[in-house]
Design a protein around this motif. Structure first.
Motif, mmCIF file in Angstrom:
data_model
loop_
_atom_site.group_PDB
_atom_site.id
_atom_site.type_symbol
_atom_site.label_atom_id
_atom_site.label_comp_id
_atom_site.label_asym_id
_atom_site.label_seq_id
_atom_site.Cartn_x
_atom_site.Cartn_y
_atom_site.Cartn_z
ATOM 1 N N LYS A 1 -5.614 5.044 5.203
ATOM 2 C CA LYS A 1 -4.409 4.301 4.863
ATOM 3 C C LYS A 1 -3.255 4.646 5.805
ATOM 4 O O LYS A 1 -2.504 3.761 6.218
ATOM 5 C CB LYS A 1 -4.004 4.577 3.415
ATOM 6 C CG LYS A 1 -4.891 3.890 2.382
ATOM 7 C CD LYS A 1 -4.332 4.058 0.987
ATOM 8 C CE LYS A 1 -5.153 3.275 -0.019
ATOM 9 N NZ LYS A 1 -4.599 3.371 -1.383
ATOM 10 N N SER B 1 -4.922 -6.377 -0.304
ATOM 11 C CA SER B 1 -5.817 -6.513 0.844
ATOM 12 C C SER B 1 -6.465 -7.886 0.902
ATOM 13 O O SER B 1 -6.924 -8.311 1.963
ATOM 14 C CB SER B 1 -6.907 -5.433 0.793
ATOM 15 O OG SER B 1 -7.793 -5.670 -0.289
ATOM 16 N N GLY C 1 -2.521 -2.069 -4.440
ATOM 17 C CA GLY C 1 -2.947 -1.914 -3.057
ATOM 18 C C GLY C 1 -4.232 -2.663 -2.762
ATOM 19 O O GLY C 1 -4.370 -3.309 -1.725
ATOM 20 N N ARG C 2 -5.205 -2.584 -3.673
ATOM 21 C CA ARG C 2 -6.480 -3.260 -3.443
ATOM 22 C C ARG C 2 -6.313 -4.768 -3.450
ATOM 23 O O ARG C 2 -6.856 -5.483 -2.606
ATOM 24 C CB ARG C 2 -7.487 -2.854 -4.523
ATOM 25 C CG ARG C 2 -8.870 -3.463 -4.337
ATOM 26 C CD ARG C 2 -9.780 -3.106 -5.493
ATOM 27 N NE ARG C 2 -9.251 -3.648 -6.731
ATOM 28 C CZ ARG C 2 -9.445 -4.908 -7.121
ATOM 29 N NH1 ARG C 2 -10.103 -5.750 -6.359
ATOM 30 N NH2 ARG C 2 -8.955 -5.327 -8.260
ATOM 31 N N MET D 1 -3.416 8.007 -1.387
ATOM 32 C CA MET D 1 -3.128 7.806 0.037
ATOM 33 C C MET D 1 -4.146 8.617 0.840
ATOM 34 O O MET D 1 -4.279 9.830 0.646
ATOM 35 C CB MET D 1 -1.712 8.240 0.387
ATOM 36 C CG MET D 1 -1.368 8.117 1.865
ATOM 37 S SD MET D 1 -1.467 6.435 2.487
ATOM 38 C CE MET D 1 -0.082 5.687 1.622
ATOM 39 N N THR D 2 -4.883 7.937 1.725
ATOM 40 C CA THR D 2 -5.927 8.577 2.516
ATOM 41 C C THR D 2 -5.566 8.533 3.990
ATOM 42 O O THR D 2 -4.608 7.883 4.410
ATOM 43 C CB THR D 2 -7.273 7.863 2.294
ATOM 44 O OG1 THR D 2 -7.157 6.515 2.783
ATOM 45 C CG2 THR D 2 -7.641 7.832 0.817
ATOM 46 N N VAL E 1 -5.396 0.168 5.167
ATOM 47 C CA VAL E 1 -4.512 0.625 4.104
ATOM 48 C C VAL E 1 -5.135 0.403 2.739
ATOM 49 O O VAL E 1 -5.013 1.227 1.833
ATOM 50 C CB VAL E 1 -3.152 -0.086 4.193
ATOM 51 C CG1 VAL E 1 -2.347 0.115 2.909
ATOM 52 C CG2 VAL E 1 -2.363 0.437 5.379
ATOM 53 N N ASN E 2 -5.838 -0.695 2.588
ATOM 54 C CA ASN E 2 -6.274 -1.105 1.256
ATOM 55 C C ASN E 2 -7.759 -0.966 0.986
ATOM 56 O O ASN E 2 -8.200 -1.250 -0.128
ATOM 57 C CB ASN E 2 -5.881 -2.574 1.025
ATOM 58 C CG ASN E 2 -4.395 -2.754 0.992
ATOM 59 O OD1 ASN E 2 -3.733 -2.360 0.055
ATOM 60 N ND2 ASN E 2 -3.844 -3.336 2.050
ATOM 61 N N TRP F 1 1.507 3.781 -3.414
ATOM 62 C CA TRP F 1 1.264 5.224 -3.362
ATOM 63 C C TRP F 1 2.492 5.997 -3.819
ATOM 64 O O TRP F 1 2.392 6.958 -4.588
ATOM 65 C CB TRP F 1 0.899 5.614 -1.928
ATOM 66 C CG TRP F 1 1.001 7.087 -1.651
ATOM 67 C CD1 TRP F 1 0.214 8.079 -2.173
ATOM 68 C CD2 TRP F 1 1.960 7.736 -0.801
ATOM 69 N NE1 TRP F 1 0.622 9.310 -1.687
ATOM 70 C CE2 TRP F 1 1.687 9.126 -0.842
ATOM 71 C CE3 TRP F 1 3.001 7.276 -0.004
ATOM 72 C CZ2 TRP F 1 2.427 10.051 -0.118
ATOM 73 C CZ3 TRP F 1 3.736 8.193 0.731
ATOM 74 C CH2 TRP F 1 3.451 9.562 0.662
ATOM 75 N N GLY G 1 0.815 -1.213 0.000
ATOM 76 C CA GLY G 1 0.000 0.000 0.000
ATOM 77 C C GLY G 1 0.846 1.258 0.000
ATOM 78 O O GLY G 1 0.557 2.217 -0.720
#
Length: 306
Positions: free
Chosen positions: A137, A257, A253-254, A133-134, A296-297, A126, A122
């Motif tokens: 995350k 997860s 990233g997805r 990136m949130t 994160v994901n 990014w 993750g």
């Protein structure tokens, strides 16, 4: 592109997993979760580097046969750099570090540490691939790091190997980089050959190093042969084909997860089959890692307003 579609069915980014993808995810979780115990059993009869090399050779050979029958010979003229990076990161570094770590740690603890990989994916996705990136995350990364500190607490108290913990975390980083490199190839590398060639080449190198450094000291018992075959065919060939097929069809990233359940499978299998202890720090740390990887994901909710 057709070869990628034949490898496994994946959905377009942002949609729900299809039934075939859910089946692939389930198989991947079970395959990787049980492989930790198989490697632990195999290391009772063989040194770590040699075992890692033999496992990679078996998996690479099986995938090479399937890749040749499905897609023909690989194109190497413009893909040498990609295959070299995949071999170095996913086989030489990851397999070597992972196997050495499992030899020094309980398989459940090794599973939790090595599967810090989704958190690292993750972060790297990014940084290197421009994936968003949130706040969730960032919180997930902090929780994941906290979980690793909790799980590793026994190492600093002298209960488990500090070297084993370091090797496992380094292996997770190598695997995360290998995943991002594969995603960055953007379809240049056939997913079948992305498993076959690196594992054949890396397996041959690891086997040679193991023979020179460790010697051919292997006890060829039925238990060892079964563990080696399982680790090579299921934990390497089948699992990595599923993994790269999933990564090829979604953002890194997805997809990462999906495998946060693997450490828990590894912990349970280690306790059931190998009589390993389920300590409070291991369970708490595993829970924090799983929560961190999820945050994160996870995909943010879409704004319903136009």
């Amino acid at each position: 592109m057709a070869a990628r579609a034949r490898l496994t069915a994946v959905e377009a980014p942002g949609t729900r997993p299809s039934s075939r993808e859910r089946a692939a995810i389930l198989l991947l979780i079970v395959a990787w979760g049980t492989t930790f115990a198989a490697v632990k059993i195999g290391l009772e009869s063989a040194p770590p580097v040699l075992f890692a090399g033999l496992r990679a050779l078996i998996g690479g050979a099986a995938m090479a046969v399937l890749a040749w029958r499905r897609t023909g010979m690989p194109r190497l003229a413009d893909q040498g750099r990609d295959y070299t990076l995949l071999t170095a990161l996913n086989v030489l570094l990851f397999f070597g570090l992972q196997t050495a770590a499992i030899g020094l740690l309980p398989s459940g603890l090794a599973a939790v540490l090595i599967y810090l990989q989704p958190v690292l994916v993750g972060l790297l996705a990014w940084w290197l691939l421009g994936e968003p990136m949130t706040v969730a995350k960032i919180l997930g990364l902090l929780l994941g790091f906290t979980g690793i500190v909790v799980v590793s607490g026994g190492a600093f108290a002298g209960h488990v190997s500090v070297a084993g913990v370091a090797l496992a975390v380094a292996g997770a980083l190598a695997w995360a980089l290998g995943t991002v490199v594969f995603k960055a190839t953007d379809g240049r590398v056939d997913p079948w050959w992305a498993v076959a060639l690196p594992f054949l080449a890396g397996g041959a190198m690891l086997t040679l190093v193991g023979l020179i450094v460790e010697g051919p000291d292997i006890t060829w018992s039925p238990r060892f042969v079964a563990a080696l075959a399982f680790a090579g065919l299921v934990g390497t060939a089948a699992a990595w084909a599923l993994w790269f097929g999933l990564v090829a069809g979604g953002d890194a990233g997805r997809v990462a997860s999906y495998i946060f359940f693997v450490p828990l499978v590894g912990v349970v299998i280690g306790a059931v089959l190998l009589d390993e202890t389920l300590t409070a720090s291991l369970l708490v740390g595993a829970a924090l890692v799983v929560l961190g990887v999820y945050l994160v994901n996870r995909r943010p909710r879409r704004d319903p307003s136009p």
